[in-house]
Every structure is written in structure tokens, then in C-alpha cells.
Motif scaffolding. Structure first.
Motif, PDB file in Angstrom:
ATOM      1  N   GLU A   6       0.825  -1.207   0.000  1.00  0.00           N
ATOM      2  CA  GLU A   6       0.000   0.000   0.000  1.00  0.00           C
ATOM      3  C   GLU A   6       0.863   1.262   0.000  1.00  0.00           C
ATOM      4  O   GLU A   6       0.555   2.230  -0.701  1.00  0.00           O
ATOM      5  N   GLN A   7       1.944   1.240   0.774  1.00  0.00           N
ATOM      6  CA  GLN A   7       2.863   2.385   0.795  1.00  0.00           C
ATOM      7  C   GLN A   7       3.480   2.594  -0.579  1.00  0.00           C
ATOM      8  O   GLN A   7       3.562   3.720  -1.067  1.00  0.00           O
ATOM      9  N   PHE A   8       3.900   1.503  -1.206  1.00  0.00           N
ATOM     10  CA  PHE A   8       4.504   1.594  -2.535  1.00  0.00           C
ATOM     11  C   PHE A   8       3.506   2.141  -3.540  1.00  0.00           C
ATOM     12  O   PHE A   8       3.822   3.035  -4.323  1.00  0.00           O
ATOM     13  N   GLU A   9       2.303   1.600  -3.530  1.00  0.00           N
ATOM     14  CA  GLU A   9       1.266   2.050  -4.468  1.00  0.00           C
ATOM     15  C   GLU A   9       0.983   3.536  -4.310  1.00  0.00           C
ATOM     16  O   GLU A   9       0.893   4.269  -5.296  1.00  0.00           O
ATOM     17  N   GLU A  10       0.854   3.976  -3.086  1.00  0.00           N
ATOM     18  CA  GLU A  10       0.565   5.396  -2.838  1.00  0.00           C
ATOM     19  C   GLU A  10       1.721   6.286  -3.299  1.00  0.00           C
ATOM     20  O   GLU A  10       1.514   7.279  -3.996  1.00  0.00           O
ATOM     21  N   SER A  11       2.930   5.912  -2.923  1.00  0.00           N
ATOM     22  CA  SER A  11       4.100   6.710  -3.300  1.00  0.00           C
ATOM     23  C   SER A  11       4.294   6.737  -4.814  1.00  0.00           C
ATOM     24  O   SER A  11       4.593   7.785  -5.384  1.00  0.00           O
ATOM     25  N   SER A  12       4.121   5.586  -5.453  1.00  0.00           N
ATOM     26  CA  SER A  12       4.352   5.520  -6.898  1.00  0.00           C
ATOM     27  C   SER A  12       3.278   6.271  -7.676  1.00  0.00           C
ATOM     28  O   SER A  12       3.566   6.919  -8.677  1.00  0.00           O
ATOM     29  N   VAL A  37       9.719   3.066 -17.925  1.00  0.00           N
ATOM     30  CA  VAL A  37       8.936   3.292 -16.698  1.00  0.00           C
ATOM     31  C   VAL A  37       8.575   1.950 -16.058  1.00  0.00           C
ATOM     32  O   VAL A  37       8.692   1.781 -14.842  1.00  0.00           O
ATOM     33  N   GLN A  38       8.173   0.988 -16.881  1.00  0.00           N
ATOM     34  CA  GLN A  38       7.819  -0.325 -16.347  1.00  0.00           C
ATOM     35  C   GLN A  38       9.027  -0.976 -15.670  1.00  0.00           C
ATOM     36  O   GLN A  38       8.912  -1.523 -14.570  1.00  0.00           O
ATOM     37  N   MET A  39      10.183  -0.902 -16.291  1.00  0.00           N
ATOM     38  CA  MET A  39      11.399  -1.463 -15.703  1.00  0.00           C
ATOM     39  C   MET A  39      11.756  -0.736 -14.405  1.00  0.00           C
ATOM     40  O   MET A  39      12.186  -1.357 -13.430  1.00  0.00           O
ATOM     41  N   THR A  40      11.568   0.567 -14.398  1.00  0.00           N
ATOM     42  CA  THR A  40      11.866   1.369 -13.212  1.00  0.00           C
ATOM     43  C   THR A  40      10.973   0.967 -12.047  1.00  0.00           C
ATOM     44  O   THR A  40      11.451   0.745 -10.931  1.00  0.00           O
ATOM     45  N   TYR A  41       9.677   0.838 -12.309  1.00  0.00           N
ATOM     46  CA  TYR A  41       8.755   0.474 -11.235  1.00  0.00           C
ATOM     47  C   TYR A  41       8.975  -0.963 -10.769  1.00  0.00           C
ATOM     48  O   TYR A  41       8.802  -1.262  -9.591  1.00  0.00           O
ATOM     49  N   GLN A  42       9.391  -1.840 -11.671  1.00  0.00           N
ATOM     50  CA  GLN A  42       9.688  -3.218 -11.253  1.00  0.00           C
ATOM     51  C   GLN A  42      10.893  -3.223 -10.314  1.00  0.00           C
ATOM     52  O   GLN A  42      10.863  -3.842  -9.249  1.00  0.00           O
ATOM     53  N   TYR A  48      11.995  -1.760  -2.862  1.00  0.00           N
ATOM     54  CA  TYR A  48      11.143  -1.165  -1.823  1.00  0.00           C
ATOM     55  C   TYR A  48      10.779  -2.191  -0.757  1.00  0.00           C
ATOM     56  O   TYR A  48      10.737  -1.878   0.424  1.00  0.00           O
ATOM     57  N   SER A  49      10.556  -3.408  -1.182  1.00  0.00           N
ATOM     58  CA  SER A  49      10.167  -4.438  -0.224  1.00  0.00           C
ATOM     59  C   SER A  49      11.319  -4.820   0.708  1.00  0.00           C
ATOM     60  O   SER A  49      11.096  -5.384   1.770  1.00  0.00           O
ATOM     61  N   GLU A  50      12.542  -4.488   0.315  1.00  0.00           N
ATOM     62  CA  GLU A  50      13.714  -4.837   1.122  1.00  0.00           C
ATOM     63  C   GLU A  50      14.180  -3.703   2.036  1.00  0.00           C
ATOM     64  O   GLU A  50      15.074  -3.896   2.842  1.00  0.00           O
ATOM     65  N   THR A  51      13.612  -2.540   1.891  1.00  0.00           N
ATOM     66  CA  THR A  51      14.067  -1.393   2.668  1.00  0.00           C
ATOM     67  C   THR A  51      13.040  -0.997   3.722  1.00  0.00           C
ATOM     68  O   THR A  51      11.869  -1.339   3.610  1.00  0.00           O
ATOM     69  N   SER A  53      12.410   2.336   4.675  1.00  0.00           N
ATOM     70  CA  SER A  53      11.672   3.521   4.234  1.00  0.00           C
ATOM     71  C   SER A  53      12.438   4.247   3.145  1.00  0.00           C
ATOM     72  O   SER A  53      13.654   4.192   3.072  1.00  0.00           O
ATOM     73  N   ILE A  54      11.690   4.892   2.311  1.00  0.00           N
ATOM     74  CA  ILE A  54      12.242   5.760   1.279  1.00  0.00           C
ATOM     75  C   ILE A  54      11.692   7.149   1.594  1.00  0.00           C
ATOM     76  O   ILE A  54      10.489   7.363   1.561  1.00  0.00           O
ATOM     77  N   LEU A  55      12.583   8.077   1.913  1.00  0.00           N
ATOM     78  CA  LEU A  55      12.119   9.402   2.323  1.00  0.00           C
ATOM     79  C   LEU A  55      11.556  10.206   1.160  1.00  0.00           C
ATOM     80  O   LEU A  55      10.543  10.875   1.295  1.00  0.00           O
ATOM     81  N   ASN A  56      12.217  10.165   0.013  1.00  0.00           N
ATOM     82  CA  ASN A  56      11.748  10.909  -1.146  1.00  0.00           C
ATOM     83  C   ASN A  56      11.602   9.932  -2.307  1.00  0.00           C
ATOM     84  O   ASN A  56      12.532   9.741  -3.087  1.00  0.00           O
ATOM     85  N   PHE A  57      10.429   9.335  -2.436  1.00  0.00           N
ATOM     86  CA  PHE A  57      10.201   8.303  -3.437  1.00  0.00           C
ATOM     87  C   PHE A  57      10.431   8.834  -4.847  1.00  0.00           C
ATOM     88  O   PHE A  57      11.040   8.165  -5.673  1.00  0.00           O
ATOM     89  N   LYS A  58       9.937  10.024  -5.133  1.00  0.00           N
ATOM     90  CA  LYS A  58      10.059  10.588  -6.479  1.00  0.00           C
ATOM     91  C   LYS A  58      11.531  10.740  -6.876  1.00  0.00           C
ATOM     92  O   LYS A  58      11.921  10.357  -7.976  1.00  0.00           O
ATOM     93  N   LYS A  59      12.326  11.275  -5.984  1.00  0.00           N
ATOM     94  CA  LYS A  59      13.751  11.454  -6.267  1.00  0.00           C
ATOM     95  C   LYS A  59      14.429  10.102  -6.463  1.00  0.00           C
ATOM     96  O   LYS A  59      15.221   9.919  -7.386  1.00  0.00           O
ATOM     97  N   TRP A  60      14.113   9.159  -5.608  1.00  0.00           N
ATOM     98  CA  TRP A  60      14.690   7.821  -5.675  1.00  0.00           C
ATOM     99  C   TRP A  60      14.287   7.116  -6.972  1.00  0.00           C
ATOM    100  O   TRP A  60      15.125   6.533  -7.665  1.00  0.00           O
ATOM    101  N   ALA A  61      13.005   7.176  -7.334  1.00  0.00           N
ATOM    102  CA  ALA A  61      12.522   6.529  -8.552  1.00  0.00           C
ATOM    103  C   ALA A  61      13.108   7.187  -9.798  1.00  0.00           C
ATOM    104  O   ALA A  61      13.434   6.506 -10.770  1.00  0.00           O
ATOM    105  N   THR A  62      13.257   8.500  -9.761  1.00  0.00           N
ATOM    106  CA  THR A  62      13.868   9.212 -10.889  1.00  0.00           C
ATOM    107  C   THR A  62      15.316   8.776 -11.069  1.00  0.00           C
ATOM    108  O   THR A  62      15.786   8.593 -12.191  1.00  0.00           O
ATOM    109  N   ARG A  63      16.012   8.589  -9.974  1.00  0.00           N
ATOM    110  CA  ARG A  63      17.399   8.114 -10.036  1.00  0.00           C
ATOM    111  C   ARG A  63      17.459   6.700 -10.623  1.00  0.00           C
ATOM    112  O   ARG A  63      18.314   6.403 -11.453  1.00  0.00           O
ATOM    113  N   LEU A  64      16.548   5.831 -10.206  1.00  0.00           N
ATOM    114  CA  LEU A  64      16.480   4.480 -10.768  1.00  0.00           C
ATOM    115  C   LEU A  64      16.217   4.532 -12.269  1.00  0.00           C
ATOM    116  O   LEU A  64      16.848   3.806 -13.046  1.00  0.00           O
TER     117      LEU A  64
END
Length: 90
Positions: A6-12, A37-42, A48-51, A53-64
Motif C-alpha cells: 500500500e505504501q509503494f502504491e501510494e508513493s508511486s 517506466v515499467q522497468m523502473t517500477y519493477q 522497496y520491499s527490502e528497505t 523507508s524511502i524518504l523521497n520516493f520521487k527522487k529515488w525513482a527518478t534516479r532508478l
């Protein structure tokens, strides 16, 4: 308390448009951007399941997204050089 999923879905969901826009800018091609984008979210979901918390999901996902794009570019370049005809000695 929300589950990890749920946290991942909301953040993404909150940054999906920004991630897709960045992918379009990088690839200049809608189908390639969608794949990126699909590869990034995968990868993001797997990490995400191994960490805890991610403080800034957008920044982290953009980096990925950027890291995956660079990896793809390197693979394309490597394949190009592998398939390039080698000069023959005369």
C-alpha cells in the motif's frame, strides 16, 4: 498502518506522471519510455520491499529511471561495437 504494498502504491501513484515525463524526455519515444517506466517500477518495487523507508520516493525513482536508461544506452553501444565489421589487414 499501511502495508509495504500500500505504501509503494501510494508513493508511486503520486509521482507516476513525473517519472513518465522524464522517461519521454530521455528516450524521445513513447513505447521506449513506457518500457523504461515499467522497468523502473519493477526495480523500485523489488528494492522497496527490502528497505525500511524511502524518504523521497520521487527522487529515488527518478534516479532508478536514469540508471536503467544509462544501462540500456551502454548495452546498445556495446552491441553496436560488437556487430561492427572489423578492419582487415591488407
Amino acid at each position: 498502518m499501511m502495508s509495504k504494498l500500500e505504501q509503494f502504491e501510494e508513493s508511486s501513484r503520486e509521482c507516476m506522471d513525473a517519472i513518465y515525463t522524464r522517461a519521454i524526455r530521455l528516450t524521445k519515444n513513447a513505447p521506449k519510455a513506457e518500457e523504461l517506466v515499467q522497468m523502473t517500477y519493477q526495480r523500485a518495487f523489488d528494492a522497496y520491499s527490502e528497505t525500511n523507508s524511502i524518504l523521497n520516493f520521487k527522487k529515488w525513482a527518478t534516479r532508478l529511471l536514469f540508471e536503467i536508461y544509462i544501462e540500456q544506452c551502454a548495452r546498445v553501444k556495446e552491441n553496436h561495437f560488437r556487430n561492427e565489421p572489423q578492419p582487415t589487414a591488407s
